[in-house]
Design a protein around this motif. Structure first.
Motif, PDB file in Angstrom:
ATOM      1  N   HIS A  17     -36.018 -11.711 -32.372  1.00  0.00           N
ATOM      2  CA  HIS A  17     -36.860 -11.777 -33.574  1.00  0.00           C
ATOM      3  C   HIS A  17     -37.954 -10.725 -33.476  1.00  0.00           C
ATOM      4  O   HIS A  17     -38.587 -10.556 -32.430  1.00  0.00           O
ATOM      5  N   VAL A  18     -38.158 -10.017 -34.584  1.00  0.00           N
ATOM      6  CA  VAL A  18     -39.105  -8.908 -34.623  1.00  0.00           C
ATOM      7  C   VAL A  18     -39.959  -9.017 -35.883  1.00  0.00           C
ATOM      8  O   VAL A  18     -39.450  -9.304 -36.967  1.00  0.00           O
ATOM      9  N   ALA A  19     -41.251  -8.775 -35.737  1.00  0.00           N
ATOM     10  CA  ALA A  19     -42.138  -8.562 -36.873  1.00  0.00           C
ATOM     11  C   ALA A  19     -42.460  -7.078 -36.919  1.00  0.00           C
ATOM     12  O   ALA A  19     -42.734  -6.465 -35.885  1.00  0.00           O
ATOM     13  N   GLU A  20     -42.404  -6.483 -38.116  1.00  0.00           N
ATOM     14  CA  GLU A  20     -42.711  -5.061 -38.214  1.00  0.00           C
ATOM     15  C   GLU A  20     -43.440  -4.771 -39.509  1.00  0.00           C
ATOM     16  O   GLU A  20     -43.321  -5.488 -40.503  1.00  0.00           O
ATOM     17  N   GLN A  21     -44.201  -3.684 -39.477  1.00  0.00           N
ATOM     18  CA  GLN A  21     -44.974  -3.280 -40.654  1.00  0.00           C
ATOM     19  C   GLN A  21     -45.206  -1.785 -40.590  1.00  0.00           C
ATOM     20  O   GLN A  21     -45.536  -1.240 -39.539  1.00  0.00           O
ATOM     21  N   GLY A  22     -45.035  -1.119 -41.729  1.00  0.00           N
ATOM     22  CA  GLY A  22     -45.351   0.297 -41.820  1.00  0.00           C
ATOM     23  C   GLY A  22     -44.160   1.207 -41.635  1.00  0.00           C
ATOM     24  O   GLY A  22     -43.062   0.777 -41.277  1.00  0.00           O
ATOM     25  N   ASP A  23     -44.417   2.486 -41.859  1.00  0.00           N
ATOM     26  CA  ASP A  23     -43.412   3.541 -41.693  1.00  0.00           C
ATOM     27  C   ASP A  23     -44.039   4.683 -40.916  1.00  0.00           C
ATOM     28  O   ASP A  23     -45.239   4.953 -41.045  1.00  0.00           O
ATOM     29  N   GLY A  24     -43.199   5.359 -40.133  1.00  0.00           N
ATOM     30  CA  GLY A  24     -43.687   6.479 -39.343  1.00  0.00           C
ATOM     31  C   GLY A  24     -43.245   6.351 -37.904  1.00  0.00           C
ATOM     32  O   GLY A  24     -42.303   5.607 -37.581  1.00  0.00           O
ATOM     33  N   PRO A  25     -43.904   7.046 -36.981  1.00  0.00           N
ATOM     34  CA  PRO A  25     -43.568   6.920 -35.562  1.00  0.00           C
ATOM     35  C   PRO A  25     -43.697   5.475 -35.094  1.00  0.00           C
ATOM     36  O   PRO A  25     -44.641   4.776 -35.476  1.00  0.00           O
ATOM     37  N   VAL A  26     -42.760   5.055 -34.258  1.00  0.00           N
ATOM     38  CA  VAL A  26     -42.724   3.656 -33.833  1.00  0.00           C
ATOM     39  C   VAL A  26     -43.742   3.396 -32.729  1.00  0.00           C
ATOM     40  O   VAL A  26     -43.843   4.155 -31.753  1.00  0.00           O
ATOM     41  N   VAL A  27     -44.482   2.302 -32.885  1.00  0.00           N
ATOM     42  CA  VAL A  27     -45.354   1.773 -31.833  1.00  0.00           C
ATOM     43  C   VAL A  27     -44.849   0.371 -31.527  1.00  0.00           C
ATOM     44  O   VAL A  27     -44.864  -0.512 -32.387  1.00  0.00           O
ATOM     45  N   LEU A  28     -44.360   0.180 -30.311  1.00  0.00           N
ATOM     46  CA  LEU A  28     -43.720  -1.070 -29.894  1.00  0.00           C
ATOM     47  C   LEU A  28     -44.733  -1.922 -29.135  1.00  0.00           C
ATOM     48  O   LEU A  28     -45.284  -1.490 -28.120  1.00  0.00           O
ATOM     49  N   LEU A  29     -44.980  -3.132 -29.630  1.00  0.00           N
ATOM     50  CA  LEU A  29     -46.055  -3.990 -29.130  1.00  0.00           C
ATOM     51  C   LEU A  29     -45.480  -5.165 -28.348  1.00  0.00           C
ATOM     52  O   LEU A  29     -44.751  -5.993 -28.902  1.00  0.00           O
ATOM     53  N   CYS A  30     -45.813  -5.267 -27.070  1.00  0.00           N
ATOM     54  CA  CYS A  30     -45.231  -6.267 -26.177  1.00  0.00           C
ATOM     55  C   CYS A  30     -46.297  -7.284 -25.753  1.00  0.00           C
ATOM     56  O   CYS A  30     -47.288  -6.924 -25.096  1.00  0.00           O
ATOM     57  N   HIS A  31     -46.081  -8.536 -26.108  1.00  0.00           N
ATOM     58  CA  HIS A  31     -47.061  -9.593 -25.829  1.00  0.00           C
ATOM     59  C   HIS A  31     -46.964 -10.082 -24.388  1.00  0.00           C
ATOM     60  O   HIS A  31     -46.088  -9.687 -23.622  1.00  0.00           O
TER      61      HIS A  31
END
Length: 326
Positions: A17-31
């Motif tokens: 499951h992934v939450a995502e927002q926006g367009d452009g270069p990817v920034v991957l956020l790891c909790h």
């Protein structure tokens, strides 16, 4: 600005499951532990509003992502593989990987192993460390009466039974206990600390305070989101990350001596509980040898372990300033 989206993808053989927002270069956020994608609720819109595609997954074992039953399926090699698989599923060639707590460890290892896919790294709370001379299970202290919290997590079912007895209270205690609001953080100051020695009689939660009111940065509604996720998933998958500490040590023998060769930023809260662990400040001071392209170490005043939630404006400012240099 685009709206927040939720999707499920196949990555490295598991549903994620992934939450995502926006367009452009990817920034991957790891909790980290015990969190979900929701730990990045303040960063998703901030990144999207500045021209990035922000992606925050529930990591393996957490939230709505699959939870393999075999504890051996939670090594750092599996977890890095998940992040590579996630980029493939999203059609992204590269990403900047960002992590806090366990997510920071994952981010460091992803940047170390796959600099071709992770072009920069931002880690908070947990610094990059050398491989220890002995397996962690032999380094952490234990007595007849108490053992270090990572050792307490090793036997399947023990911590699960304690944590799942009252999920909401567990989260209330863990989140508050590691926050900057719990008190000053200096070696041996006696501040309640979830990351400490655990008595065999009482368990981990008993000594931790349960505040009547939460700190201003986390609402009861926020806690509801976490409680609902862990009530559904349990804590077993999350604890399996800890049950691979010695296995990770064994597997990483082949990587000993490698350095992180991509641009990096380290962010830590002034009151992070990790700073009270003996030797942690020396590890932080030694990071440039392991991370030659470390651009900066940012210390955020009054912040604790949940730094991007506790001080989102300050954290976002540091994150975006770093991203603009890439």
């Amino acid at each position: 600005m685009s709206s927040l989206k939720h999707l499920t993808v196949q990555a490295n053989g598991i549903r994620m499951h992934v939450a995502e927002q926006g367009d452009g270069p990817v920034v991957l956020l790891c909790h980290g532990f015990p969190e979900t994608w929701y730990a990045w609720r303040h960063q998703l819109p901030a990144l999207a509003g500045n021209g990035f595609r922000a992606v925050a997954p529930d990591l393996r074992g957490y939230g709505a992502t699959e939870r393999p039953a075999d504890a051996g399926q939670y090594s750092l090699f599996h977890l890095v593989g998940d992040m590579v698989g996630l980029l493939d599923a999203l059609g992204a060639e590269t990403a900047v990987i960002v992590g806090n707590d366990w997510g920071a460890t994952l981010a460091w290892q992803a940047a170390l192993l796959r600099p071709d896919r992770f072009r920069a790294v931002v880690a908070s709370s947990v610094p990059m460390m050398t491989r220890s001379p002995l397996p962690p299970g032999k380094l952490f202290p234990a007595t007849d009466d108490a053992l270090f919290y990572t050792l307490y997590f090793q036997e399947p079912g023990v911590a699960e039974r304690e944590f799942e007895r009252d999920v909401r209270l567990t989260l209330r205690k863990l989140i508050f206990g590691a926050s900057g609001d719990a008190g000053a953080r200096v070696d041996g100051d006696g501040t309640p600390n979830p990351f400490r020695m655990v008595t065999r009689r009482d368990g981990l939660l008993a000594p931790l305070p349960a505040p009547e009111s939460l700190p201003a940065w986390i609402t009861e509604a926020d806690l509801d989101v976490y409680a609902e996720a862990f009530a559904a998933s349990g804590f077993g998958g999350a604890l399996n990350w800890y049950r691979n500490l010695d296995r990770n040590w064994e597997l990483q023998a082949a990587l000993d001596g490698l350095t992180v060769r991509v641009p990096a930023l380290y962010v830590v809260g002034e009151r992070d509980v990790g700073l009270s662990i003996p030797g942690m400040r020396q590890i932080m001071d030694g990071m440039p040898a392991l991370v030659p392209h470390l651009r900066d170490t940012v210390v955020i005043p009054e912040a604790g372990h949940w730094i991007q939630q506790e001080k989102p404006e300050e954290y976002n400012a540091a994150l975006l300033a770093f991203l603009r240099t890439l």
